[in-house]
Design a protein around this motif. Structure first.
Motif, PDB file in Angstrom:
ATOM      1  N   UNK A 140       0.850  -1.191   0.000  1.00 44.00           N
ATOM      2  CA  UNK A 140       0.000   0.000   0.000  1.00 44.00           C
ATOM      3  C   UNK A 140       0.885   1.240   0.000  1.00 44.00           C
ATOM      4  N   UNK A 141       2.100   1.078   0.528  1.00 44.29           N
ATOM      5  CA  UNK A 141       3.182   2.032   0.321  1.00 44.29           C
ATOM      6  C   UNK A 141       4.228   1.328  -0.538  1.00 44.29           C
ATOM      7  N   UNK A 142       4.923   2.089  -1.391  1.00 46.96           N
ATOM      8  CA  UNK A 142       5.820   1.484  -2.375  1.00 46.96           C
ATOM      9  C   UNK A 142       7.217   1.203  -1.835  1.00 46.96           C
ATOM     10  N   UNK A 143       7.490   1.580  -0.602  1.00 46.44           N
ATOM     11  CA  UNK A 143       8.838   1.486  -0.046  1.00 46.44           C
ATOM     12  C   UNK A 143       9.361   0.053  -0.037  1.00 46.44           C
ATOM     13  N   UNK A 144      10.584  -0.125  -0.557  1.00 42.02           N
ATOM     14  CA  UNK A 144      11.319  -1.371  -0.362  1.00 42.02           C
ATOM     15  C   UNK A 144      12.669  -1.023   0.248  1.00 42.02           C
ATOM     16  N   UNK A 145      13.524  -2.014   0.434  1.00 38.35           N
ATOM     17  CA  UNK A 145      14.790  -1.785   1.125  1.00 38.35           C
ATOM     18  C   UNK A 145      15.675  -0.801   0.375  1.00 38.35           C
ATOM     19  N   UNK A 146      15.700  -0.896  -0.950  1.00 40.30           N
ATOM     20  CA  UNK A 146      16.546  -0.004  -1.748  1.00 40.30           C
ATOM     21  C   UNK A 146      16.076   1.447  -1.591  1.00 40.30           C
ATOM     22  N   UNK A 147      14.772   1.665  -1.731  1.00 41.88           N
ATOM     23  CA  UNK A 147      14.239   3.010  -1.585  1.00 41.88           C
ATOM     24  C   UNK A 147      14.406   3.541  -0.169  1.00 41.88           C
ATOM     25  N   UNK A 148      14.169   2.680   0.831  1.00 43.13           N
ATOM     26  CA  UNK A 148      14.322   3.097   2.220  1.00 43.13           C
ATOM     27  C   UNK A 148      15.756   3.536   2.501  1.00 43.13           C
ATOM     28  N   UNK A 149      16.725   2.779   1.989  1.00 45.45           N
ATOM     29  CA  UNK A 149      18.126   3.134   2.204  1.00 45.45           C
ATOM     30  C   UNK A 149      18.458   4.477   1.575  1.00 45.45           C
ATOM     31  N   UNK A 150      17.917   4.732   0.381  1.00 44.17           N
ATOM     32  CA  UNK A 150      18.178   6.001  -0.294  1.00 44.17           C
ATOM     33  C   UNK A 150      17.597   7.172   0.493  1.00 44.17           C
TER      34      UNK A 150
ATOM     35  N   UNK B 134       3.642   2.527 -12.918  1.00 41.78           N
ATOM     36  CA  UNK B 134       3.548   3.164 -14.228  1.00 41.78           C
ATOM     37  C   UNK B 134       4.917   3.506 -14.814  1.00 41.78           C
ATOM     38  N   UNK B 135       5.909   3.744 -13.955  1.00 40.67           N
ATOM     39  CA  UNK B 135       7.228   4.147 -14.442  1.00 40.67           C
ATOM     40  C   UNK B 135       8.262   3.042 -14.363  1.00 40.67           C
ATOM     41  N   UNK B 136       8.051   2.050 -13.492  1.00 39.98           N
ATOM     42  CA  UNK B 136       9.066   1.032 -13.269  1.00 39.98           C
ATOM     43  C   UNK B 136      10.264   1.540 -12.491  1.00 39.98           C
ATOM     44  N   UNK B 137      10.081   2.644 -11.760  1.00 40.37           N
ATOM     45  CA  UNK B 137      11.174   3.291 -11.038  1.00 40.37           C
ATOM     46  C   UNK B 137      11.099   2.939  -9.551  1.00 40.37           C
ATOM     47  N   UNK B 138      12.234   2.684  -8.931  1.00 43.22           N
ATOM     48  CA  UNK B 138      12.290   2.465  -7.491  1.00 43.22           C
ATOM     49  C   UNK B 138      11.644   3.642  -6.777  1.00 43.22           C
ATOM     50  N   UNK B 139      10.719   3.350  -5.870  1.00 39.81           N
ATOM     51  CA  UNK B 139       9.929   4.391  -5.213  1.00 39.81           C
ATOM     52  C   UNK B 139       9.902   4.162  -3.718  1.00 39.81           C
ATOM     53  N   UNK B 140      10.015   5.237  -2.960  1.00 38.63           N
ATOM     54  CA  UNK B 140       9.946   5.183  -1.507  1.00 38.63           C
ATOM     55  C   UNK B 140       8.856   6.140  -1.042  1.00 38.63           C
ATOM     56  N   UNK B 141       8.013   5.685  -0.119  1.00 34.27           N
ATOM     57  CA  UNK B 141       6.958   6.526   0.443  1.00 34.27           C
ATOM     58  C   UNK B 141       7.412   7.102   1.781  1.00 34.27           C
ATOM     59  N   UNK B 142       7.110   8.365   1.990  1.00 35.56           N
ATOM     60  CA  UNK B 142       7.517   9.042   3.218  1.00 35.56           C
ATOM     61  C   UNK B 142       6.486  10.104   3.546  1.00 35.56           C
ATOM     62  N   UNK B 143       6.618  10.733   4.720  1.00 35.97           N
ATOM     63  CA  UNK B 143       5.716  11.806   5.099  1.00 35.97           C
ATOM     64  C   UNK B 143       6.262  12.570   6.281  1.00 35.97           C
ATOM     65  N   UNK B 144       5.464  13.533   6.758  1.00 33.23           N
ATOM     66  CA  UNK B 144       5.749  14.243   8.004  1.00 33.23           C
ATOM     67  C   UNK B 144       4.614  13.933   8.968  1.00 33.23           C
ATOM     68  N   UNK B 145       4.950  13.802  10.234  1.00 34.78           N
ATOM     69  CA  UNK B 145       3.973  13.356  11.231  1.00 34.78           C
ATOM     70  C   UNK B 145       2.905  14.410  11.472  1.00 34.78           C
ATOM     71  N   UNK B 146       1.655  13.954  11.619  1.00 33.53           N
ATOM     72  CA  UNK B 146       0.545  14.862  11.896  1.00 33.53           C
ATOM     73  C   UNK B 146      -0.558  14.124  12.642  1.00 33.53           C
ATOM     74  N   UNK B 147      -1.488  14.881  13.195  1.00 36.27           N
ATOM     75  CA  UNK B 147      -2.696  14.359  13.820  1.00 36.27           C
ATOM     76  C   UNK B 147      -3.919  14.894  13.082  1.00 36.27           C
ATOM     77  N   UNK B 148      -5.053  14.220  13.274  1.00 38.09           N
ATOM     78  CA  UNK B 148      -6.347  14.641  12.726  1.00 38.09           C
ATOM     79  C   UNK B 148      -6.383  14.621  11.202  1.00 38.09           C
ATOM     80  N   UNK B 149      -5.681  13.669  10.593  1.00 37.34           N
ATOM     81  CA  UNK B 149      -5.670  13.583   9.134  1.00 37.34           C
ATOM     82  C   UNK B 149      -7.088  13.455   8.581  1.00 37.34           C
TER      83      UNK B 149
END
Length: 423
Positions: free
Chosen positions: A340-350, A384-399
Motif C-alpha cells: 500500500x506504500x511502495x517502499x522497499x529496502x533499496x528506496x528506504x536506504x536512499x 507506471x514508471x518502473x522506477x524504485x519508489x519510496x513513500x515518506x511523510x511528516x507526522x501529523x494528527x487529525x488527518x
C-alpha cells in the motif's frame, strides 16, 4: 524553508488549482519558466514547469549531461477531502437558502459541521468571443455553514453521529423562501455576466486561517496539511536543490498531482500518463530517444510524499507499538508489506541516506497488523514508471479533518531531507 512561507502557501491554496498556482509563483521567482503542453518544447537545459488543472510538474535539466541520465523525483498531491458544490446546487427549505454539496474523498464529516466555511475553485466562462476561459476564485469570508441538529432533538448523538450525505450536509448561505443563484454569485466574483458562467469546480474550505498553536507555538494547525505541507516542502526543496551540486548528473523533478484522495484516476492524477509524458518530452528535448528514456528510468528514483500518522496521545493503542511516531521527530518512512506504500529496502536506504546528509532524524511507520493501511501515489507511480519508489511523510494528527495539526520543526526537517534527496 520558512514557517511564514508555509503559512502563506496554505492561506493561498484553498483548492488544488490555487495550490498549483502558489507553487508556480514560487518557481517563477526562482527562475523557472512555464511551458505549455500544447506547444512544442524546443528548449535545452534549464528550469521549467507545466500545469494541468490542479497538477504541476517542475524540473531542472541544468546539470543533465546525457539524455539517458536518470531522474530524481519527488511526488506529492494537491487535493484534500472536502465538500464540493453540485452543478445545480440551489434550493430552499424551512426559510433557508441552501447549496447542495457532494462529499469529495474521505473527510471526517463531523469536523466540517458547525464550522465557518469559505469557497474556492475555478469557473469556466464565455469570454464574449465564443472562447472559454478558466478563472480562479477564492472567498475566505465565512459564507457557508452546515449546522448540526441540536442534541435536544436527537439524544443519540452522544453515541456517535450518523449522517446521510444527501439529506444532512446541505450548506446554508442565506435566508429566504426562494433559492439563491449560485451561478450569478460566481459571475460576480470573476467579473462576468451570469449567462457567461458555463461550469465550475467549486469547493468549501475552513475559513479559519492557519495558525501556530500550543504554549510555545511549536504546532501548526490548518486545513489541507494533508498534503499541501508536502507540496510546499517539495517546491522549496527543488528551488534550493537546483543551486547545489548534484551527486550524479540527471534531472531533478517534482510532480504535484490532483485527485489522490479519490484514487488518482483522471487526466491529471498520478494514475494518468502525465508524469511519463513529461519525462519522455524532457529526454527528447535533451536530444534523446525512447531507448534513452528507458535507460534514464532504470537509473531513477522517486520519493513519494504524503503526510504520516503521528502516534495519537489519546489513542496510542491504535498504533503499532514498535513503530511509535513523534511529532517533530523527523521525516517518516512509510512501509507496508502488501505495498500500500511502495517502499522497499533499496528506496528506504536512499531516503535514510538523504536524511543523514541533511542532518535530520528518520522515523519508520508501519500500521498495526490488525488494521487496514491507507495508500498514496507511490505504488501507482512505481507501477507506471518502473522506477524504485519510496513513500515518506511528516507526522501529523487529525488527518482528513477540516483542521489538522503538525509540528513546526518537522516541516523544516521535511524540506531539508527533500533538498538533500534532490541533490
Amino acid at each position: 524553508m520558512s514557517t511564514d512561507g508555509l503559512l502563506e502557501y496554505l492561506r493561498e491554496s484553498p483548492s488544488p488549482f490555487h495550490a498549483a498556482r502558489s507553487s508556480a509563483r514560487l518557481l517563477e521567482a526562482a527562475g523557472f519558466q512555464e511551458l505549455m503542453e500544447i506547444a512544442p518544447w524546443e528548449h535545452q537545459r534549464g528550469r521549467y514547469f507545466i500545469r494541468r488543472g490542479g497538477s504541476l510538474i517542475a524540473w531542472s535539466t541544468e546539470q543533465a549531461q546525457l539524455p539517458s541520465d536518470g531522474f530524481l523525483i519527488v511526488g506529492a498531491h494537491t487535493d484534500s477531502p472536502n465538500l464540493r458544490i453540485k452543478p445545480r446546487p440551489d434550493f430552499a427549505r424551512a426559510g433557508h437558502q441552501l447549496l447542495g454539496v457532494e462529499v469529495y474523498g474521505g473527510p471526517i464529516i463531523n469536523s466540517w459541521l458547525d464550522r465557518d466555511l469559505g469557497l474556492s475553485g475555478r469557473v469556466v466562462v464565455n469570454d464574449g468571443y465564443l472562447q472559454r476561459q478558466e478563472r480562479l476564485f477564492q472567498v475566505d469570508d465565512p459564507i457557508l455553514r452546515v449546522s448540526r441538529l441540536a442534541i435536544h432533538l436527537d439524544r443519540s448523538v452522544r453515541e456517535g453521529e450518523q449522517f446521510n450525505a444527501q439529506q444532512h450536509l446541505a450548506a446554508h448561505w442565506g435566508l429566504g423562501s426562494a433559492p439563491g443563484d449560485f451561478a450569478a454569485y460566481l459571475a460576480s466574483l470573476v467579473g462576468v455576466e451570469p449567462g457567461d458562467v458555463l461550469a465550475w469546480d467549486a469547493m468549501t474550505h475552513d475559513a479559519q486561517p492557519p495558525a501556530l498553536i500550543g504554549r510555545n507555538q511549536e504546532l501548526l494547525a490548518s486545513g489541507r496539511l494533508d498534503n499541501l505541507a508536502t507540496s510546499y516542502a517539495a517546491t522549496e526543496a527543488l528551488i534550493a536543490a537546483v543551486d547545489q551540486p548534484i551527486g550524479h548528473p540527471g534531472t531533478r523533478l517534482i510532480a504535484l498531482f490532483d485527485h489522490e484522495e479519490i484514487g488518482s484516476m483522471s487526466e491529471r492524477g498520478a494514475f494518468s500518463n502525465l508524469l511519463m509524458t513529461v519525462l519522455e518530452r524532457i529526454v527528447l528535448t535533451l536530444g534523446g530517444n525512447r531507448e534513452d528514456l528507458h535507460v534514464a528510468l532504470a537509473g531513477s528514483i522517486v520519493a513519494s510524499g504524503d503526510m504520516a500518522h503521528a502516534t495519537h496521545p489519546n489513542y496510542a493503542d491504535r498504533h503499532e507499538p514498535q513503530h511509535q511516531i513523534a511529532i517533530d521527530g523527523g521525516p517518516v518512512l512509510k512501509i507496508n508489506t502488501n505495498l500500500r506504500y511502495a517502499t522497499d529496502a533499496v528506496g528506504a536506504a536512499a531516503f535514510k541516506d538523504a536524511c543523514a546528509r541533511a542532518g535530520v532524524p528518520c522515523q519508520e511507520f508501519v500500521v498495526r497488523s490488525d488494521l487496514p493501511c491507507g495508500s498514496t501515489v507511490g505504488p501507482m507511480t512505481a507501477a507506471l514508471t518502473g522506477v524504485t519508489t519510496v513513500d515518506f511523510g511528516a507526522a501529523m494528527l487529525s488527518m482528513h479533518s477540516a483542521r489538522e495539526v503538525t509540528g513546526v520543526a518537522d516541516q523544516k526537517m521535511y524540506a531539508a531531507a527533500l533538498t538533500a534527496f534532490l541533490s
